[in-house]
Scaffold this motif. Structure first.
Motif, PDB file in Angstrom:
ATOM      1  N   ASP A  18       0.838  -1.194   0.000  1.00 44.08           N
ATOM      2  CA  ASP A  18       0.000   0.000   0.000  1.00 44.08           C
ATOM      3  C   ASP A  18       0.877   1.251   0.000  1.00 44.08           C
ATOM      4  N   ASP A  20       0.298   4.328   0.777  1.00 42.36           N
ATOM      5  CA  ASP A  20       0.173   5.231   1.922  1.00 42.36           C
ATOM      6  C   ASP A  20       0.746   4.653   3.213  1.00 42.36           C
ATOM      7  N   ARG A  21       0.726   3.327   3.354  1.00 40.43           N
ATOM      8  CA  ARG A  21       1.209   2.707   4.592  1.00 40.43           C
ATOM      9  C   ARG A  21       2.638   2.181   4.481  1.00 40.43           C
ATOM     10  N   ASP A  40       4.648  -3.206   5.154  1.00 43.82           N
ATOM     11  CA  ASP A  40       3.403  -2.546   5.523  1.00 43.82           C
ATOM     12  C   ASP A  40       3.214  -2.823   7.005  1.00 43.82           C
ATOM     13  N   GLN A  42       0.837  -2.741   8.872  1.00 47.59           N
ATOM     14  CA  GLN A  42      -0.420  -3.414   9.199  1.00 47.59           C
ATOM     15  C   GLN A  42      -0.473  -4.861   8.711  1.00 47.59           C
TER      16      GLN A  42
END
Length: 161
Positions: A18, A20-21, A40, A42
């Protein structure tokens, strides 16, 4: 010249990280290459360590050769700290090479460990350094250039194991 923006685009395109992450940790400066670890936060399974030269490379053996050739290792004198920082990061996906006395005192074993340095192995000057990961205790690595121009990373646990 490769840059972090191109690396991030390639990681997003090829690994679906991702944008943005995504977190990217770039290793020491190697001519024409970026040594990196990306993930990432997350997704704990998203981590990737490698080399970017316009293309992503993830094979440890291939990356060692790319980095050491770019540095001229074996053909000229190369700073042991630079070699340890770059190759050490690639080890262990990623490794955390010990590059300061403070790191050795806080997380290592000052009675055994040294900062990256040149040592003689079988009559050849090689870079030796200490490394660790969050999954593996510290070990010593030595980087050799073979007569045929290939490279070998020898890892040894303290006590010769």
């Amino acid at each position: 010249m490769v840059n972090e923006a191109e690396l991030r685009t390639a990681l997003h395109r090829e690994l679906r990280l991702d944008k943005d992450r995504m977190r990217v940790d770039i290793g020491p400066e190697v001519p024409g290459l970026l040594v990196f670890h990306a993930y990432d936060p997350q997704d704990p399974r998203s981590g990737a360590t490698g080399v970017f030269d316009g293309r992503l490379h993830f094979s440890f053996e291939e990356n060692v050769a790319l980095v050491l050739r770019a540095l001229g290792y074996g053909a000229r004198e190369v700073d042991p700290m630079l070699v340890a920082g770059a190759i050490g990061k690639l080890e262990g996906n990623p490794g955390t090479p010990f590059l300061t006395g403070f790191a050795i005192e806080q997380s290592g074993n000052p009675a055994v460990m040294t900062l990256p340095r040149l040592v003689s192995v079988d009559g050849q000057q090689v870079v030796e350094y200490w490394n660790m990961t969050s999954r593996r205790p510290f070990w010593r690595s030595r980087i050799l250039r073979e007569p045929d121009g290939t490279f070998e990373v020898r890892q040894e646990l303290p006590g010769g194991r």
